[in-house]
Design a protein around this motif. Sequence first.
Motif, PDB file in Angstrom:
ATOM      1  N   PHE A  96      -5.769 -15.080   4.332  1.00 42.88           N
ATOM      2  CA  PHE A  96      -6.248 -14.196   5.479  1.00 42.88           C
ATOM      3  C   PHE A  96      -5.011 -13.527   5.884  1.00 42.88           C
ATOM      4  N   PRO A  97      -4.711 -12.321   5.364  1.00 45.36           N
ATOM      5  CA  PRO A  97      -3.696 -11.344   5.956  1.00 45.36           C
ATOM      6  C   PRO A  97      -4.140 -10.482   7.219  1.00 45.36           C
TER       7      PRO A  97
ATOM      8  N   GLY B  23      -1.511   8.280   9.275  1.00 45.81           N
ATOM      9  CA  GLY B  23      -1.123   9.003   8.346  1.00 45.81           C
ATOM     10  C   GLY B  23      -0.260   7.927   7.359  1.00 45.81           C
ATOM     11  N   LYS B  24      -0.395   6.753   7.455  1.00 39.70           N
ATOM     12  CA  LYS B  24       0.361   5.713   6.624  1.00 39.70           C
ATOM     13  C   LYS B  24      -0.503   4.773   5.961  1.00 39.70           C
ATOM     14  N   GLY B  25      -0.384   4.037   4.914  1.00 44.96           N
ATOM     15  CA  GLY B  25      -0.985   3.205   4.512  1.00 44.96           C
ATOM     16  C   GLY B  25      -0.755   1.835   5.209  1.00 44.96           C
ATOM     17  N   PRO B  26      -1.760   0.843   5.085  1.00 43.00           N
ATOM     18  CA  PRO B  26      -1.622  -0.346   5.898  1.00 43.00           C
ATOM     19  C   PRO B  26      -0.382  -1.199   5.471  1.00 43.00           C
ATOM     20  N   ALA B  27       0.213  -2.048   6.101  1.00 41.87           N
ATOM     21  CA  ALA B  27       1.504  -2.673   5.846  1.00 41.87           C
ATOM     22  C   ALA B  27       1.491  -4.022   6.365  1.00 41.87           C
ATOM     23  N   LEU B  28       1.402  -5.127   5.483  1.00 40.99           N
ATOM     24  CA  LEU B  28       1.228  -6.545   5.675  1.00 40.99           C
ATOM     25  C   LEU B  28       2.242  -7.091   7.152  1.00 40.99           C
TER      26      LEU B  28
ATOM     27  N   PHE C   7       0.783  -1.349  -0.079  1.00 45.36           N
ATOM     28  CA  PHE C   7       0.030  -0.079  -0.159  1.00 45.36           C
ATOM     29  C   PHE C   7       0.727   1.131  -0.011  1.00 45.36           C
ATOM     30  N   GLY C   8       0.343   2.464  -0.606  1.00 41.61           N
ATOM     31  CA  GLY C   8       1.030   3.461  -0.512  1.00 41.61           C
ATOM     32  C   GLY C   8       0.548   4.223   0.914  1.00 41.61           C
ATOM     33  N   PRO C   9       0.716   5.601   0.932  1.00 37.65           N
ATOM     34  CA  PRO C   9       0.347   6.250   1.979  1.00 37.65           C
ATOM     35  C   PRO C   9      -1.000   7.032   2.194  1.00 37.65           C
ATOM     36  N   GLY C  10      -1.358   6.777   0.821  1.00 38.21           N
ATOM     37  CA  GLY C  10      -2.865   7.431   0.527  1.00 38.21           C
ATOM     38  C   GLY C  10      -2.906   9.090   0.341  1.00 38.21           C
TER      39      GLY C  10
END
Lengths: 114, 112
Positions: free
Chosen positions: B33-34, B41-46, A105-108
Amino acid sequence: ETGVTQSPTHLIKTRGQQVTLRCSSQSGHNTVSWYQQALGQGPQFIFQYYREEENGRGNFPPRFSGLQFPNYSSELNVNALELDDSALYLCASSRTSGVHNEQFFGPGTRLTVL
Amino acid sequence: QQQVKQSPQSLIVQKGGIPIINCAYENTAFDYFPWYQQFPGKGPALLIAIRPDVSEKKEGRFTISFNKSAKQFSLHIMDSQPGDSATYFCAASIVQGQNFVFGPGTRLSVLP
């Protein structure tokens, strides 16, 4: 290896306007997915692009549209903005070949509709 | 049937505690299923992911337990640290890496 980047970071629009959000996929990735994340909620799948074609769509109206370019970057366009469109818009890229096609994912882009 | 339910909505533990986050699904076609971690302020990280053919998977301090018959899975964070304070999302997909359905998220706070 560069990560997923999105622009702009923040955006303010008024109801009825149109907006374009941009995403550059991670190096080596040919698939881009877009998600809408309302405040306090989990991301909701909008659509996915693979080799410049839409490859799946969630429960979003046609005024949400997209493009993918030959370099695999992507745009999300939203027409006739509504107040409920205010959200964080996330782009995620992945490889489709092989077993490990994790989405990065990017930061949005934070969109506010007034 | 496409929903993924997640609980609790928020969780506060002391440093060193073992927070547990639970998720449930209905669609038996889900096969990946992750769990994702998201900081403000960040995107989701696996963090970690599991397929339904195993009942448990560990990666570092993170463990997924999977109960296929109950259609439930959970995340355990061992020896939690203040740096683990974030929102955690479970998700599910039919084809690995495609079209995730996310839970509503759990906001975890680990107190020092």
